[in-house]
Design an enzyme around this catalytic site. Structure first.
Site, short mmCIF file in Angstrom:
data_model
loop_
_atom_site.label_atom_id
_atom_site.label_comp_id
_atom_site.label_asym_id
_atom_site.label_seq_id
_atom_site.Cartn_x
_atom_site.Cartn_y
_atom_site.Cartn_z
N GLY A 155 64.31 -38.83 25.03
CA GLY A 155 65.22 -38.76 26.15
C GLY A 155 64.66 -39.51 27.34
O GLY A 155 63.95 -40.50 27.20
N ARG A 156 64.96 -39.02 28.54
CA ARG A 156 64.51 -39.70 29.75
C ARG A 156 62.99 -39.85 29.80
O ARG A 156 62.45 -40.92 30.10
CB ARG A 156 64.98 -38.93 31.00
CG ARG A 156 66.48 -38.85 31.19
CD ARG A 156 66.80 -38.01 32.41
NE ARG A 156 68.23 -37.87 32.68
CZ ARG A 156 68.99 -36.92 32.14
NH1 ARG A 156 68.46 -36.03 31.32
NH2 ARG A 156 70.27 -36.85 32.43
N ARG A 234 56.71 -28.00 25.58
CA ARG A 234 56.66 -26.55 25.59
C ARG A 234 55.62 -26.09 24.58
O ARG A 234 55.56 -26.60 23.46
CB ARG A 234 58.03 -25.93 25.26
CG ARG A 234 59.05 -26.03 26.37
CD ARG A 234 58.67 -25.14 27.56
NE ARG A 234 59.70 -25.09 28.59
CZ ARG A 234 59.73 -25.89 29.64
NH1 ARG A 234 58.82 -26.84 29.77
NH2 ARG A 234 60.68 -25.78 30.55
N GLU A 263 50.59 -19.18 27.17
CA GLU A 263 50.29 -19.36 28.60
C GLU A 263 51.05 -18.32 29.43
O GLU A 263 52.12 -17.88 29.02
CB GLU A 263 50.67 -20.78 29.05
CG GLU A 263 52.16 -21.11 28.94
CD GLU A 263 52.49 -22.53 29.39
OE1 GLU A 263 53.17 -22.64 30.43
OE2 GLU A 263 52.09 -23.50 28.70
N HIS A 281 49.97 -26.56 32.67
CA HIS A 281 51.41 -26.78 32.80
C HIS A 281 51.74 -27.38 34.16
O HIS A 281 52.58 -26.84 34.91
CB HIS A 281 52.17 -25.47 32.57
CG HIS A 281 53.59 -25.69 32.13
ND1 HIS A 281 54.26 -24.80 31.33
CD2 HIS A 281 54.49 -26.70 32.38
CE1 HIS A 281 55.49 -25.24 31.10
NE2 HIS A 281 55.65 -26.39 31.73
N ALA A 283 52.22 -31.00 34.37
CA ALA A 283 52.67 -32.38 34.18
C ALA A 283 53.87 -32.71 35.05
O ALA A 283 54.05 -33.86 35.48
CB ALA A 283 53.00 -32.63 32.71
#
Length: 317
Positions: A155-156, A234, A263, A281, A283
């Site tokens: 995707g993007r 994820r 997490e 987490h 990013a």
């Protein structure tokens, strides 16, 4: 005046959200910065009877969705919808929306940084030098232009990662559940071919019932000997037990994870390994991306409360 409940927030305050919501004449109430468990979120919803709910990490359950007298929208302050009971919102006639493109550059930058950090041994040599070792003759590094990266999810963000990695010189393969157009610098291939050819596998997949533990023992055994696994999507996409086994017994040489199943308290036997690099987490995060995320999330809520559809609907009520 309509009440908007923001369940949680992963930043110091809610002033950006408050300025948008209260600037439109509504009332904003918030939970704690830390995501509360589902029963606590349900109690908050019952207490405040909101017409709109905004959530960052907290789970908005079917029970929470059933509680308000009127519910117009559940807004995800982020991209993934795995913490929202989307079907329950739809059944009530409410919208679910997200902000799908606020962190495209940040997440793809993070993925590229993790890949280049592995190729150049940045984390490993930093650890060794700080422990007193100085042995450049032992370096076993590889040329980026000789390697292939396979991207799962195009995707993007996957497309942005492909653009950046191609610019560095890597050969880029991609696989997605939907046919995608590429720039010509990326080859779309079947999963088996991607795993057989890739020195690096980069995961840009949403968490769905189909992708949970997609990266399991059978998946990992098909990866190339000495390869790197990067997950910036994820945590539950990757099976932790299978990952440890693949690192101990092959074929994996290393893993770079911004997300980990379990997490914020992931298993120490996984993240404590020297062949794994972990970030918490983050990013998606930058000063610009967070400000954009918070503002656009609040603006979606105001838009729906004014009677208009959201710009980024995720359901069809």
């Amino acid at each position: 005046m309509v009440t908007v409940l923001q369940t949680d927030f992963a930043w110091p305050d809610v002033e950006i959200e408050r300025a948008v919501i209260e600037g439109a004449g509504h009332r904003l109430v918030t939970g704690t910065s830390e995501a509360l468990p589902p029963d606590k979120i349900e109690a908050l919803v019952t207490e405040h009877n909101p017409q709109a709910i905004m959530t960052c990490w907290a789970e908005v359950s079917a029970a929470a969705i059933a509680s308000p007298t009127k519910l117009s929208i559940v807004q995800r302050i982020g991209v993934g919808l795995d913490n929202i009971a989307v079907e329950a919102v739809t059944a009530r006639g409410g919208w679910v929306a997200n902000v799908p493109d606020y962190c495209v550059e940040e997440v793809s930058d993070h993925a590229v940084a993790m890949i280049m950090g592995w190729l150049r041994g940045i984390v490993l040599y930093d650890r060794e030098v700080k422990e007193g070792a100085w042995n450049p003759a032992a370096a076993r590094l590889r040329r980026a232009a000789n390697l292939t990266v396979g991207i799962l999810g195009f995707g993007r963000i996957g497309s942005a990662s492909a653009r950046k990695l191609s610019g560095i010189g890597l050969t880029v393969l991609a696989n997605d559940v939907e046919p995608r157009e590429t720039s010509g610098l990326t080859d779309m291939v079947e999963l088996d071919e991607l795993l057989a050819r890739s020195d690096i596998v980069l995961i840009h997949l949403p968490l769905t019932p189909e992708t949970e533990h997609l990266v399991d023992a059978a998946f990992l055994t098909r990866m190339c000997e000495g390869s790197l696994l990067v997950n910036v999507s994820r945590g539950p996409v990757v099976d932790n037990v299978a990952l440890v086994d693949a690192l101990e017994n092959g074929p994996l040489a290393a893993a770079a994870l911004d997300v980990v199943e379990g997490e914020p308290d992931p298993p120490r036997e996984l993240i404590g390994r020297p062949d794994i690099v972990v970030t918490p987490h983050v990013a998606f995060s930058s000063d610009a991306s967070l400000a954009e995320l918070r503002r656009r999330s609040a603006e979606e809520v105001v838009r729906v409360l004014a009677g208009d559809p959201p710009e980024n609907p995720c359901n069809a009520p």
